[in-house]
Scaffold this motif. Structure first.
Motif, PDB file in Angstrom:
ATOM      1  N   MET A 293       0.797  -1.119   0.173  1.00  0.00           N
ATOM      2  CA  MET A 293      -0.057   0.109  -0.081  1.00  0.00           C
ATOM      3  C   MET A 293       1.087   1.231   0.029  1.00  0.00           C
ATOM      4  O   MET A 293       0.462   2.402  -0.415  1.00  0.00           O
ATOM      5  N   PHE A 294       2.105   1.103   0.408  1.00  0.00           N
ATOM      6  CA  PHE A 294       2.985   2.373   0.390  1.00  0.00           C
ATOM      7  C   PHE A 294       3.097   2.667  -1.089  1.00  0.00           C
ATOM      8  O   PHE A 294       3.089   3.663  -1.617  1.00  0.00           O
ATOM      9  N   ARG A 295       3.287   1.875  -1.789  1.00  0.00           N
ATOM     10  CA  ARG A 295       3.599   1.826  -3.388  1.00  0.00           C
ATOM     11  C   ARG A 295       2.424   2.348  -3.849  1.00  0.00           C
ATOM     12  O   ARG A 295       2.407   3.008  -4.835  1.00  0.00           O
ATOM     13  N   LYS A 296       1.271   1.709  -3.525  1.00  0.00           N
ATOM     14  CA  LYS A 296      -0.002   2.238  -4.224  1.00  0.00           C
ATOM     15  C   LYS A 296      -0.306   3.417  -3.953  1.00  0.00           C
ATOM     16  O   LYS A 296      -0.755   4.307  -4.768  1.00  0.00           O
ATOM     17  N   GLU A 297       0.090   3.914  -2.748  1.00  0.00           N
ATOM     18  CA  GLU A 297      -0.123   5.653  -2.410  1.00  0.00           C
ATOM     19  C   GLU A 297       0.740   6.249  -3.163  1.00  0.00           C
ATOM     20  O   GLU A 297       0.606   7.540  -3.735  1.00  0.00           O
ATOM     21  N   GLU A 298       2.103   5.732  -3.381  1.00  0.00           N
ATOM     22  CA  GLU A 298       2.805   6.606  -4.388  1.00  0.00           C
ATOM     23  C   GLU A 298       2.402   6.640  -5.827  1.00  0.00           C
ATOM     24  O   GLU A 298       2.666   7.850  -6.299  1.00  0.00           O
ATOM     25  N   GLU A 299       1.926   5.638  -6.132  1.00  0.00           N
ATOM     26  CA  GLU A 299       0.971   5.628  -7.564  1.00  0.00           C
ATOM     27  C   GLU A 299       0.080   6.813  -7.554  1.00  0.00           C
ATOM     28  O   GLU A 299      -0.046   7.296  -8.697  1.00  0.00           O
TER      29      GLU A 299
ATOM     30  N   GLU B 235       4.519   5.072   9.843  1.00  0.00           N
ATOM     31  CA  GLU B 235       5.129   5.399   8.600  1.00  0.00           C
ATOM     32  C   GLU B 235       4.434   5.626   7.538  1.00  0.00           C
ATOM     33  O   GLU B 235       4.546   6.479   6.573  1.00  0.00           O
ATOM     34  N   PHE B 236       3.113   4.798   7.457  1.00  0.00           N
ATOM     35  CA  PHE B 236       2.386   5.091   6.344  1.00  0.00           C
ATOM     36  C   PHE B 236       1.521   6.271   6.581  1.00  0.00           C
ATOM     37  O   PHE B 236       1.357   7.238   5.428  1.00  0.00           O
ATOM     38  N   TYR B 237       1.244   6.607   7.497  1.00  0.00           N
ATOM     39  CA  TYR B 237       0.494   8.033   7.949  1.00  0.00           C
ATOM     40  C   TYR B 237       1.565   9.158   7.488  1.00  0.00           C
ATOM     41  O   TYR B 237       1.046  10.216   6.849  1.00  0.00           O
TER      42      TYR B 237
ATOM     43  N   SER C 181       2.893  13.645   4.391  1.00  0.00           N
ATOM     44  CA  SER C 181       3.784  14.487   3.494  1.00  0.00           C
ATOM     45  C   SER C 181       3.437  15.017   2.260  1.00  0.00           C
ATOM     46  O   SER C 181       3.994  15.996   1.511  1.00  0.00           O
ATOM     47  N   ARG C 182       2.579  14.353   1.589  1.00  0.00           N
ATOM     48  CA  ARG C 182       2.109  14.967   0.348  1.00  0.00           C
ATOM     49  C   ARG C 182       1.377  16.151   0.464  1.00  0.00           C
ATOM     50  O   ARG C 182       1.184  16.948  -0.697  1.00  0.00           O
ATOM     51  N   ASN C 183       0.735  16.577   1.281  1.00  0.00           N
ATOM     52  CA  ASN C 183       0.052  17.804   1.287  1.00  0.00           C
ATOM     53  C   ASN C 183      -1.056  17.742   0.389  1.00  0.00           C
ATOM     54  O   ASN C 183      -1.441  18.579  -0.316  1.00  0.00           O
TER      55      ASN C 183
END
Length: 260
Positions: free
Chosen positions: A181-187, A216-218, A223-225
């Motif tokens: 899900m870290f990678r999915k959020e990056e996408e 870490e996920f939060y 950090s994306r704002n």
């Protein structure tokens, strides 16, 4: 005289894409029938066998004091009387990818049978929510999940964020599949500047092993704002992965809905 006059309405639901059956529990506010045509918040509890009762209790205690709004509380429960089979079915519905589950989860079905979160979310969106909104007077929607069901909530948040207005995601299993899900959020971030939702995430302080990268996920999401995203975080001292459920629901609903 019955000291507990409110009993949930129980509806039976089935899915056509898989051979699976569910009970949908509905608890209406005590004054629902006297409220005329006024709409109510709807709190939808995944893992209803663990989250529905705590959510009902929280609403009954705090809504009269106006700490949170009166709400229709709905719990989705796998209609499976054998507990070990219920554990397997929830894993099949709430995990996001087809990989084998670690032994500590209690999941014993092969990875090829897991990863059904997208299809489960489609069923919620196409069948469950339209049915509920046709039967009851509904305004805003809140999704409540814990662990695997909160992982499913993260999937919905990133794939169809407007399905719900608010997300209460207690200890989401974002460790799943090497933190996929870290990678999915990056996408998602690569293609979107906004995330229109209000989200509460949390963990218990005793969740300290490799299966608890919740903060870490939060932090990555924060950090994306993102435009239109309201994000809440809380770590609960002295709570484990299981003991934190009731506390997270009580605190999370107030964080998302309190006007005080």
């Amino acid at each position: 005289m019955n000291p507990f006059p409110w009993q949930p309405h129980i509806q039976q639901f089935s899915r056509h894409d898989v051979e699976r059956h569910y009970q949908v529990l509905v608890d209406l506010p005590p004054r629902y029938e006297q409220a005329g045509d006024r709409d109510h918040h709807l709190f939808l509890c995944l893992d209803g066998q663990w989250t529905f009762g705590s959510t009902v209790d929280t609403v009954r205690l705090l809504a009269p004091a106006r700490e949170i709004p009166e709400a229709i509380v709905v719990g989705i429960v796998h209609d499976e009387p054998v507990y070990r089979e219920l554990v397997q079915q929830r894993a099949m519905d709430y995990t996001t990818t087809q990989v084998d589950a670690p032994l500590m989860t209690g999941v014993r079905v092969p990875g090829s049978e897991l990863g059904g979160a997208s299809r489960f979310a489609d069923w919620i969106q196409s069948v469950v929510l339209p049915t509920l909104t046709s039967q009851y007077r509904v305004s805003e929607l809140t999704l409540i999940g814990h662990s695997f069901s909160a992982l499913c909530g993260v999937q919905i948040l990133l794939n169809a964020p407007k399905m719900f207005d608010h997300y209460l995601l207690a200890s989401p299993s974002v460790w799943w599949d090497d933190q996929v899900m870290f990678r999915k959020e990056e996408e998602y971030f690569e293609n979107n500047s906004a995330l229109d939702a209000q989200v509460f995430m949390s963990k218990g302080s005793l969740e300290t092993d490799e299966y608890s990268p919740h903060r870490e996920f939060y932090d990555q999401v924060k950090s994306r704002n993102y435009e239109d995203l309201i994000l809440h975080w809380k770590e609960f001292p002295g709570e484990s992965h299981l003991s934190v459920v009731q506390t997270a629901i009580n605190y999370g609903l107030r964080a998302l809905h309190s006007k005080k």
